[in-house]
Structures are given as structure tokens and as C-alpha cells.
Design an enzyme around this catalytic site. Structure first.
Site, mmCIF file in Angstrom:
data_model
loop_
_atom_site.group_PDB
_atom_site.id
_atom_site.type_symbol
_atom_site.label_atom_id
_atom_site.label_comp_id
_atom_site.label_asym_id
_atom_site.label_seq_id
_atom_site.Cartn_x
_atom_site.Cartn_y
_atom_site.Cartn_z
ATOM 1 N N ASP A 73 8.384 -22.551 -0.834
ATOM 2 C CA ASP A 73 7.747 -21.246 -0.711
ATOM 3 C C ASP A 73 8.657 -20.244 0.004
ATOM 4 O OD1 ASP A 73 5.560 -22.229 -2.014
ATOM 5 O OD2 ASP A 73 4.284 -22.396 -0.246
ATOM 6 N N ASP A 147 3.318 -12.127 5.254
ATOM 7 C CA ASP A 147 2.741 -11.585 6.483
ATOM 8 C C ASP A 147 3.773 -10.862 7.331
ATOM 9 O OD1 ASP A 147 4.187 -13.756 7.792
ATOM 10 O OD2 ASP A 147 2.516 -15.053 7.280
ATOM 11 N N THR A 187 -2.604 -18.725 3.272
ATOM 12 C CA THR A 187 -2.385 -20.168 3.327
ATOM 13 C C THR A 187 -1.128 -20.516 4.129
ATOM 14 O OG1 THR A 187 -1.246 -20.026 1.184
ATOM 15 C CG2 THR A 187 -3.569 -20.650 1.156
ATOM 16 N N GLY A 188 -0.570 -19.524 4.836
ATOM 17 C CA GLY A 188 0.644 -19.737 5.609
ATOM 18 C C GLY A 188 0.365 -19.798 7.105
ATOM 19 N N TYR A 189 1.125 -18.991 7.867
ATOM 20 C CA TYR A 189 1.036 -18.994 9.330
ATOM 21 C C TYR A 189 -0.378 -18.668 9.802
ATOM 22 C CZ TYR A 189 2.940 -18.213 14.077
ATOM 23 O OH TYR A 189 3.234 -18.267 15.419
ATOM 24 N N LEU A 191 -3.219 -19.331 8.460
ATOM 25 C CA LEU A 191 -4.095 -20.500 8.311
ATOM 26 C C LEU A 191 -3.909 -21.470 9.474
ATOM 27 C CD1 LEU A 191 -6.119 -22.089 6.538
ATOM 28 C CD2 LEU A 191 -4.156 -23.128 5.393
#
Length: 291
Positions: A73, A147, A187-189, A191
Site C-alpha cells: 500500500d 491521511d 483502514t490505515g493509521y 484505524l
């Protein structure tokens, strides 16, 4: 057809699929331009790529129909930054680990090439977050797919992030930092800091505090038309700002405004690629470890 390819190093298990990809591209007479970083890596490990065309800076990209990201990703986030306002569709081959964005496994590369030639795919448009500042923070690449993050630079004291939403005071976050996430970045940091998962086309941003001092402070979902202004105070008089994979340290006089970018990222998805399937698979939903 012309395609560009950007990538990082990959596991040896992916090597035969990568070699086959370049052989397929050559046989189908598809013109290929490689990022300099990926070209150097391929030469080091001895993979024949059949391409003399290289780009080192985003403005050197040729008129590609699409760009291939070879990695995880993080590599796809880099690829989106290479494309920028040219909005060349990007497809991610997952030679990394998690793969929420790069969803094509190496063993399906040949299927992907066929789908690209026959237009048997869909293009998924994703919102980007943009940063406005009194400084040139990211060498002109002031947009991100996942983000924008503010974090402290030392290991002891927290920072205070005074946050304004559409010119109205929202909150002073006393925390290790603050994340403003797109639906893609949910769905990254965000989450991992307790933020919610959003469907990719939700027209929202998530404001997520990182280790807040006040436990009643929780992530907040706001509309993506909002203008978010951030003022940061720190005992060290500086803090770290990050936009996807790019980061820099700035002083507390830096002005920061977060809003939706006026262009999108286009991600190529195979027709059987489903976000809900990806969620269940990557987050192990419904998996009972007792069985």
C-alpha cells in the site's frame, strides 16, 4: 498502449511472476516507462525489463494510459503522488504485506494485463486530502490519498492541537498527535488509533486523536466539504507533519489548513475486486481461532 511502472523491492517468491509480466508486456508490444528507483532495483537483481524509458520526477512521466504500482500500500501511495493532477489511473500489484489498496496478487498479473488490454476493469475514484500552509511543506506535493498527520517530535510531552471546523472552534486536542483521514485512509493509521472504517466513497473525513490525554475525546466524522484549521503548541516549539509517506518537522508558527483536494485519485480495480471481501480477508472478520 503505454504504461508506467513504479515499485520497490519484493520477495523472491514474486520473482517468476514479475519476470513473466515483463515478458508478456514485450510480447504484446506494450511500451513501458519505469521509475528510476524501480529500474535500479531490477538491474541489481538481474530481472530483464526490456525498457530504456525511465522517469525520475513526476513531470517526466510520459502519456501513459495507466501506471502500475509494484509493492504494498505504501508503494501505491507513492505512485499516486507521482501521478498528481494528471490523474493517470493506477493499479496495485501486492508484493507487500497487507494490501488494502494494492489488491492484485502476483499470480494474477497475466489476468490483469489481459483485463487492461480488453478494458475489463473498473476505475474507482478516491478523494484526496490537501494541505494549505504558509510553507512549502512537501515540495509541491501537498495532497495525499490516506491521511494528514500531526505528531509530537519528542518522547515525553504531549502537544496541543487547537482545531477549527469551518472557522468555528471544535476542540483543543491534548494528545500525542492528530490524524485527518480520508475514507481510503480509514483502514490505515486512523484505524489503529481507534477510528472507524468508512466505505471508500463516503463523502467524509475522520478526525482521530492519537493517544489523547482526555479519554472522553473520540474520533469524529465530518463532511469532506469542511475546512479544518489546525494550530499546534508544543514544549519543544516544533512538531512533525506527515502526508501519506512524506514527513517533515516544522515549528509551531506554521499555519495549517486541511481540505478536500480539487482532483481525485483513480484506482484500477479488477471486476471481481470487492472492498467488502478485502475487509473480511485483511481484518479476519468472522475468523474463529478456536476452529
Amino acid at each position: 498502449m503505454k504504461i508506467a511502472i513504479h515499485g520497490r523491492n519484493f520477495n523472491e517468491s514474486a520473482r517468476p511472476f514479475i519476470e513473466n509480466m515483463f515478458n508478456e508486456l514485450k510480447q504484446r508490444k506494450i511500451e513501458v516507462q519505469l521509475s528510476k528507483q524501480f529500474r535500479v532495483f531490477l538491474d541489481q537483481i538481474g530481472i530483464q525489463h526490456y525498457s530504456e524509458l525511465v522517469y525520475e520526477r513526476p513531470e517526466e512521466l510520459f502519456d501513459a494510459k495507466l501506471i502500475v504500482s509494484m509493492g504494498g500500500d505504501g508503494t501505491l501511495l507513492e505512485t499516486v503522488s507521482h501521478v498528481g493532477r494528471r490523474v493517470i489511473p493506477a493499479v496495485g500489484i501486492n508484493t507487500g504485506r497487507l494490501g488494502f489498496l494494492a489488491t492484485v496478487p502476483p499470480e494474477r498479473i497475466a489476468d490483469m494485463i489481459t483485463a487492461l488490454e480488453t478494458n475489463e476493469f473498473r476505475v474507482d475514484e478516491r478523494t484526496l486530502v490537501a494541505i494549505e500552509s504558509n510553507l512549502d511543506l512537501f515540495d509541491g506535493l501537498n495532497f495525499g490519498l490516506n491521511d494528514f498527520t500531526i505528531t509530537k517530535t519528542d518522547t515525553s510531552s504531549m502537544i496541543t492541537v487547537h482545531t477549527y471546523l469551518n472557522h468555528e472552534f471544535l476542540n483543543s486536542y491534548w494528545a500525542d498527535g492528530l490524524i485527518v483521514s480520508t475514507p481510503t485512509g480509514s483502514t490505515g493509521y486512523s484505524l489503529s488509533c481507534g477510528g472507524p472504517v468508512l466505505m471508500p466513497h463516503s463523502q467524509n473525513f475522520i478526525i482521530t486523536p492519537i493517544s489523547p490525554h482526555n479519554l472522553n475525546v473520540r474520533p469524529l466524522i465530518v463532511e469532506d466539504t469542511a475546512v479544518i484549521r489546525l494550530e499546534v503548541k508544543s514544549r519543544s516549539n516544533n512538531f512533525l507533519v506527515s502526508l501519506d509517506a512524506r514527513s517533515t518537522i516544522v515549528d509551531e508558527n506554521t499555519q495549517l489548513t486541511v481540505k478536500k483536494a480539487d482532483f481525485t485519485a483513480k484506482l484500477i480495480k479488477m471486476k471481481d475486486d470487492s472492498f467488502l471481501n478485502t475487509l473480511r480477508s485483511k481484518l479476519s472478520w468472522g475468523l474463529d481461532m478456536r476452529n
